[in-house]
Scaffold this motif. Sequence first.
Motif, short mmCIF file in Angstrom:
data_model
loop_
_atom_site.label_atom_id
_atom_site.label_comp_id
_atom_site.label_asym_id
_atom_site.label_seq_id
_atom_site.Cartn_x
_atom_site.Cartn_y
_atom_site.Cartn_z
N UNK A 188 51.58 -44.96 -71.17
CA UNK A 188 50.28 -44.29 -71.03
C UNK A 188 50.46 -42.83 -70.64
N UNK A 189 51.37 -42.58 -69.70
CA UNK A 189 51.60 -41.18 -69.32
C UNK A 189 52.19 -40.39 -70.48
N UNK A 190 52.95 -41.06 -71.33
CA UNK A 190 53.53 -40.38 -72.48
C UNK A 190 52.46 -39.96 -73.48
N UNK A 191 51.47 -40.78 -73.68
CA UNK A 191 50.38 -40.42 -74.57
C UNK A 191 49.61 -39.23 -74.03
N UNK B 250 67.80 -35.01 -76.28
CA UNK B 250 68.34 -35.73 -75.13
C UNK B 250 67.78 -35.18 -73.82
N UNK B 251 67.30 -33.91 -73.81
CA UNK B 251 66.62 -33.40 -72.62
C UNK B 251 65.34 -34.18 -72.35
N UNK B 252 64.60 -34.44 -73.42
CA UNK B 252 63.34 -35.19 -73.28
C UNK B 252 63.63 -36.62 -72.84
N UNK B 253 64.65 -37.23 -73.47
CA UNK B 253 65.00 -38.61 -73.10
C UNK B 253 65.45 -38.67 -71.64
N UNK B 254 66.25 -37.67 -71.23
CA UNK B 254 66.71 -37.64 -69.84
C UNK B 254 65.54 -37.48 -68.88
N UNK C 101 62.32 -39.96 -64.65
CA UNK C 101 61.07 -40.41 -64.04
C UNK C 101 61.13 -41.90 -63.73
N UNK C 102 61.67 -42.67 -64.68
CA UNK C 102 61.80 -44.11 -64.44
C UNK C 102 62.74 -44.39 -63.28
N UNK D 75 62.41 -47.41 -74.14
CA UNK D 75 61.40 -47.58 -75.18
C UNK D 75 60.52 -46.33 -75.30
N UNK D 76 59.90 -45.83 -74.23
CA UNK D 76 59.14 -44.58 -74.37
C UNK D 76 60.06 -43.37 -74.63
N UNK D 77 61.31 -43.44 -74.12
CA UNK D 77 62.22 -42.31 -74.35
C UNK D 77 62.59 -42.19 -75.82
N UNK D 78 62.90 -43.29 -76.46
CA UNK D 78 63.21 -43.27 -77.90
C UNK D 78 61.98 -42.91 -78.70
N UNK D 79 60.83 -43.38 -78.22
CA UNK D 79 59.58 -43.06 -78.90
C UNK D 79 59.34 -41.56 -78.91
N UNK D 80 59.57 -40.89 -77.79
CA UNK D 80 59.36 -39.45 -77.73
C UNK D 80 60.43 -38.70 -78.50
N UNK D 81 61.57 -39.34 -78.71
CA UNK D 81 62.66 -38.69 -79.45
C UNK D 81 62.24 -38.40 -80.89
N UNK D 82 61.39 -39.24 -81.45
CA UNK D 82 60.99 -39.09 -82.84
C UNK D 82 59.75 -38.22 -83.01
#
Length: 451
Positions: A343-346, A363-367, A372-373, A433-440
């Motif tokens: 939800x926070x990602x959206x 990888x900066x975004x994924x990190x 946060x997690x 899951x949200x990290x990979x989602x934001x990767x794309x």
Amino acid sequence: MTLSLAVASLALSIALLLAIDTLRTQARQSFINSLSGTDLIVGARTSSINLLLSSVFQVGAISTGVEWSSYQQISSDPRVRWSIPISLGDSHRGLPVIGTTDSFFEHFKYGDQQPLQLQRGDWFQKEHQVVIGAEVARRYGYRLGQELILSHGSGESFLHHDRHAQTLSGILAPTGTAFDRTLFVSLNAIDEIHQRQDNAAHGHDPLARRSARTPEPRTALHSHDQDAHPGHHSEHDEHDEHDEHGEHDAPGMVATPASDDLHSAHDNRQISGFYLGLKQRNQALAMQHMINTSKIEPLTAVMPGVALLELWHLVSVAENALLLVSALVLLVSLVGMLIILLNSLQQRRREMSMLRAIGARPYHIVTLILGEALVILLLGLLLGLGLLYGSIALAQPWLLSQWGIDLHFQWLSLEQIYWLAGIVVAGLVISLIPAVHIYYYTLADGLSARH
């Protein structure tokens, strides 16, 4: 606000999981420490678990007793080093009372072969003296010399032995076992209390004199002998008359059916069971078989260690079920953390796209998402540990007073550390899951007009 809920949910689930495991392990250790150096526990025919719980942990009840003659015969066996008789069934303000002898204080061991120690006073030396555990003294503030009233039956009884007050002679040092909430009196005191209670229930007057008793009828043979020997007849009459006058003239000599029963109390005594210490521990199996197959009366002899293993096997199903429920609660909390991150990602989708636009690598975004997690997981873990130790501090007095379980502060075990590490790893895996989602996400998607 949503992140705070995720932290609180994780903290509660972690505290629940660790609390169940801590209570399970410390309860087992407390049970194990309650008895040490005792080779056999003997009681009337019953299950081994019931005999162990009732005679050591004062949980449950023993329906029948053991004849005193059986106890004496078994205790005199050359293989027996020492024996401790116990009599259960009375209480004081809901706390169990054990009738026993000096051998309890002399031979009983707990923990790592630790003997009982007196914090104040002395072990009872007279019939109407009582020794109490440390928890009893702490709860009610009893002092030496104070008189305590015992009650018949376990729990909150309404039948009190008001006429047989017991004088407090000693207070035991804390042991961390069920005996901290137990009172100890002599077997003779228990016999006297119950004998007089039985006499009162059958309508015997404790102040009646022997002269008031109905004389036993003479048998026909006795009458015939007296008729055949009149001299002996008159001698008997004179002797009976002399006894009657003597008893009336000696007011201090009050002999009643109650007192006669008290004089023969040892012959008719029944105890709840007894502990045995053998000269050689490898004789325990043979001694157990001899007692279990005894023709004297139906008896059960158990080895405490074996009975404890049976108890753990019995309760292991419930323990595993509780651990499974707490693990499921933890899984739900991790899924809740995943939903919160999604939800926070959206809500931060444009923010992430702008970071990509100014040069942030994927990888900066994924990190960033994994960081946060990790913060949520660590905060939940620390808060959960705080809840765990706070709950231990609050529950410790109640568990000790109600169940005799010494729940104390201790550092996490290696197994529990592995659990917490597994929780952190599982949380990071879920947050992929949200990290990979934001990767794309693409730059065009982040800067498009729909955002």
